[in-house]
Design a protein around this motif. Structure first.
Motif, PDB file in Angstrom:
ATOM      1  N   TYR A  66      64.310  28.548  32.257  1.00  0.00           N
ATOM      2  CA  TYR A  66      64.978  28.637  33.605  1.00  0.00           C
ATOM      3  C   TYR A  66      64.245  27.567  34.351  1.00  0.00           C
ATOM      4  N   THR A  69      66.918  24.478  41.240  1.00  0.00           N
ATOM      5  CA  THR A  69      67.340  23.153  41.704  1.00  0.00           C
ATOM      6  C   THR A  69      66.230  22.144  42.085  1.00  0.00           C
ATOM      7  N   GLU A 100      72.901  30.773  23.485  1.00  0.00           N
ATOM      8  CA  GLU A 100      73.900  31.636  24.324  1.00  0.00           C
ATOM      9  C   GLU A 100      73.877  31.044  25.674  1.00  0.00           C
ATOM     10  N   ASP A 101      72.878  30.164  25.838  1.00  0.00           N
ATOM     11  CA  ASP A 101      72.586  29.476  27.253  1.00  0.00           C
ATOM     12  C   ASP A 101      73.423  28.484  27.541  1.00  0.00           C
ATOM     13  N   SER A 102      74.516  28.472  27.812  1.00  0.00           N
ATOM     14  CA  SER A 102      75.255  27.321  27.958  1.00  0.00           C
ATOM     15  C   SER A 102      74.847  26.570  29.253  1.00  0.00           C
ATOM     16  N   ASP A 103      74.424  27.040  30.173  1.00  0.00           N
ATOM     17  CA  ASP A 103      73.753  26.219  31.425  1.00  0.00           C
ATOM     18  C   ASP A 103      72.778  25.283  31.051  1.00  0.00           C
TER      19      ASP A 103
ATOM     20  N   LEU B 233      62.540  39.509  40.879  1.00  0.00           N
ATOM     21  CA  LEU B 233      63.013  39.204  39.688  1.00  0.00           C
ATOM     22  C   LEU B 233      62.605  40.097  38.371  1.00  0.00           C
ATOM     23  N   GLU B 237      65.354  41.677  36.235  1.00  0.00           N
ATOM     24  CA  GLU B 237      65.293  41.014  34.868  1.00  0.00           C
ATOM     25  C   GLU B 237      65.298  42.374  33.709  1.00  0.00           C
ATOM     26  N   ALA B 247      73.786  34.768  28.785  1.00  0.00           N
ATOM     27  CA  ALA B 247      74.143  33.837  29.547  1.00  0.00           C
ATOM     28  C   ALA B 247      74.285  34.399  30.970  1.00  0.00           C
ATOM     29  N   ARG B 249      72.886  37.204  32.356  1.00  0.00           N
ATOM     30  CA  ARG B 249      71.734  37.627  32.917  1.00  0.00           C
ATOM     31  C   ARG B 249      70.891  36.367  33.249  1.00  0.00           C
ATOM     32  N   LYS B 250      70.992  35.220  32.786  1.00  0.00           N
ATOM     33  CA  LYS B 250      70.325  34.046  33.065  1.00  0.00           C
ATOM     34  C   LYS B 250      70.971  33.550  34.368  1.00  0.00           C
ATOM     35  N   LYS B 251      72.215  33.592  34.414  1.00  0.00           N
ATOM     36  CA  LYS B 251      72.881  33.116  35.836  1.00  0.00           C
ATOM     37  C   LYS B 251      72.529  33.937  37.015  1.00  0.00           C
ATOM     38  N   PHE B 253      69.727  35.645  37.447  1.00  0.00           N
ATOM     39  CA  PHE B 253      68.162  35.298  37.674  1.00  0.00           C
ATOM     40  C   PHE B 253      68.374  33.877  38.357  1.00  0.00           C
ATOM     41  N   ASN B 254      68.998  32.869  37.746  1.00  0.00           N
ATOM     42  CA  ASN B 254      69.181  31.682  38.735  1.00  0.00           C
ATOM     43  C   ASN B 254      69.549  31.642  39.969  1.00  0.00           C
ATOM     44  N   VAL B 257      67.155  33.453  42.525  1.00  0.00           N
ATOM     45  CA  VAL B 257      66.043  32.337  42.694  1.00  0.00           C
ATOM     46  C   VAL B 257      66.550  31.444  43.748  1.00  0.00           C
ATOM     47  N   GLU B 258      67.742  30.810  43.848  1.00  0.00           N
ATOM     48  CA  GLU B 258      68.405  29.900  44.522  1.00  0.00           C
ATOM     49  C   GLU B 258      68.523  30.658  45.992  1.00  0.00           C
ATOM     50  N   GLN B 261      65.035  31.521  47.618  1.00  0.00           N
ATOM     51  CA  GLN B 261      64.254  30.207  47.993  1.00  0.00           C
ATOM     52  C   GLN B 261      65.018  29.695  49.208  1.00  0.00           C
ATOM     53  N   GLY B 343      71.209  23.362  45.908  1.00  0.00           N
ATOM     54  CA  GLY B 343      71.291  24.957  45.638  1.00  0.00           C
ATOM     55  C   GLY B 343      72.667  25.256  45.554  1.00  0.00           C
ATOM     56  N   ASP B 346      74.696  24.288  42.771  1.00  0.00           N
ATOM     57  CA  ASP B 346      74.351  24.803  41.463  1.00  0.00           C
ATOM     58  C   ASP B 346      74.801  26.226  41.153  1.00  0.00           C
ATOM     59  N   LYS B 350      77.293  27.629  38.365  1.00  0.00           N
ATOM     60  CA  LYS B 350      76.766  28.600  37.651  1.00  0.00           C
ATOM     61  C   LYS B 350      77.672  29.800  37.633  1.00  0.00           C
TER      62      LYS B 350
END
Lengths: 124, 379
Positions: A66, A69, A100-103, B233, B237, B247, B249-251, B253-254, B257-258, B261, B343, B346, B350
């Motif tokens: 991860y 920005t 799986e992480d397209s981003d 997080l 998570e 994908a 779960r990562k979104k 998470f991201n 964060v944004e 912050q 931010g 993004d 996402k």
């Protein structure tokens, strides 16, 4: 030869290994520091110095899970330095991403396009 | 903005106003695993360390949380889980220097009477008699199949020095919700409260109804810092988002964060003594659609420019957004710039959705700023 830069990972910052002797150039894990500019300054400085007397070939691995920005801008700065270096010496940039992480894949493709520099995209 | 959205926004602002006097509120509703319980405990530890609590407070809060969480994980049995509107919940709040720990879970109606009698017995005893009662119960060793003999209740009452607040609300003729609250008083509190005050418990019962209605799983109200972000997080998570959908779960998470912050870098905090910035973060899910909401204070004079940057991102199509991202990443940082200015771009890229936002003016100086982002599971 330059002294290696070795930064251990924390819960919000990546592991960074910049080692000209062993030829390891790698940034891995997670990256969302509070102050991205401050966090990356030592690495950027190191690469600037390295570029003055680089190895004949530099293979740089990005293995990030991860990044936020504000880090994306600092990563771009590192990539710019590598692209500059590639004008005189061989530079390979491997961009690792989970399939799986397209981003993460899109981020790599974006950087590659912006720099007009072909990355080695590595699916993991 | 349609009326539905407006209604949602005022609800967030209302909630923020109601919770604002707490220095910490953590509310979770959903399924409880051992892993999640441990994460909640470590979140509380991090927060207590930040508040520099005495070791006696830390120990008491930790013990009572542990017991409450164990009660939830032990008692969320199959029978009660079948009912969709009856999952468990847990709340920890800090008010001045006191902590309020509340748990809620369903119980079978046939078990209510015996639990009630244990609770009222514990509440009827003073400090010395509680100690005696503890020894007595211990020697009787009357263990239920679930491993509780009321010892937990006695210990919680002894450790806190306060009376137990509780309530039952019938769901149907088989099960009821059981609400249970304990206050841990600050070490310098003159006398422990010997009266049973159920106002805060009633408020939390109302809050749970609201959480259900709005499909929320998590509300976190705290002074936002990098440390509080890291602990939130670690909790979300692995616990939020379909396990099969990396994908997504990562979104999530991201975007957490944004958004977080954004709060601690850009919110305007009237209390300059504070290390972080006061704010609220909520997470909810319905039919595979996840909603992330944050709220914080900003100076009213900044409303216009902030709206303009959000509108710019919302109006752009994805190709324009791509170009905007590229242009911004190549720009040099302006002096004193705290973020990359990427931010919002993004978040929209996402989430693949527009960013819903709202401002509620509080006074001439300050406004409450809300952002809501929706992310869907891949179909």
């Amino acid at each position: 030869m330059m002294e290696a830069l070795n930064i251990k990972a924390t819960s919000d910052t990546p592991e960074i290994i910049l080692d000209a002797i062993s030829g390891t150039f790698e940034i891995s894990q997670r990256c969302f520091p509070e102050d991205a500019v401050g966090f990356f300054s030592s690495s950027i400085e190191w690469i600037k110095n390295y570029a003055k007397s680089p190895n004949s070939s530099t293979h740089f691995n990005f293995k990030l899970e991860y990044f936020n920005t504000s880090s994306s801008k600092q990563i771009f700065k590192i990539l710019l330095l590598l692209e500059e270096l590639s004008k005189k010496n061989e530079v390979i940039i491997s961009w690792h991403y989970n399939k799986e992480d397209s981003d993460m894949l899109s981020s790599g493709e974006r950087y590659s396009k912006l720099l007009q520099f072909k990355f080695d995209m590595v699916e993991i | 903005m349609n009326p539905q959205e407006n209604k949602n926004h005022s609800f967030i602002f209302d909630l923020y106003r109601q919770m604002n006097h707490y220095s910490l509120s953590y509310i979770y509703r959903g399924g409880f695993s051992i892993d999640l319980s441990n994460k909640i405990l470590s979140l509380a530890e991090t927060n207590m360390a930040n508040f520099s609590e005495s070791s006696s407070t830390k120990k008491k809060v930790y013990f009572i949380m542990l017991e409450s969480l164990q009660n939830i994980t032990r008692h969320q049995d199959v029978k009660t889980q079948e009912s969709t509107d009856s999952s468990s919940f847990f709340v920890i709040q800090r008010l001045e220097n006191d902590y309020y720990i509340t748990s809620g879970n369903t119980i079978e109606n046939k078990n209510i009477d015996s639990l009630k009698s244990k609770l009222s017995k514990v509440n009827s005893l003073d400090k010395e008699s509680l100690k005696e009662y503890y020894k007595e119960t211990l020697s009787q060793g009357e263990l239920s199949t679930k491993g509780g003999a009321g010892l937990g209740l006695i210990e919680m009452a002894r450790k806190s020095g306060n009376k137990l607040s509780y309530d039952f609300k019938e769901i149907n003729n088989e099960i009821s919700n059981f609400y249970f609250q304990i206050k841990v008083s600050a070490p310098d509190a003159e006398t422990a409260s010997q009266d049973i005050n159920t106002d805060r418990l009633t408020w939390i019962e109302g809050l749970e109804a609201l959480i259900l209605e709005k499909n929320l799983n998590l509300i976190y109200q705290v002074d936002f810092t990098q440390e509080s972000l890291i602990s939130i997080l670690s909790m979300t998570e692995g616990n939020i988002g379909n396990k099969e959908d990396l994908a997504l779960r990562k979104k999530i998470f991201n975007i957490i964060v944004e958004l977080s912050q954004n709060i601690y870098k850009h919110a305007d905090e009237p209390d300059t003594e504070k290390e972080g910035k006061s704010g609220i973060l909520m997470l909810g899910e319905k039919n595979g659609e996840y909603t992330l909401t944050t709220g914080n204070l900003i100076l009213t004079k900044r409303v216009e420019s902030l709206s303009a940057s959000l509108d710019k991102v919302n109006k752009a199509n994805f190709e324009e957004l791509d170009n905007l991202f590229d242009k911004t990443i190549m720009e040099d940082e302006k002096k004193g710039q705290k973020g990359a200015g990427l931010g919002f771009i993004d978040i929209k890229m996402k989430s693949k959705n527009n960013i819903v936002y709202n401002f509620s003016q509080i006074d001439a100086d300050y406004s409450f700023f809300e952002i809501q982002v929706k992310i869907s599971e891949k179909k």
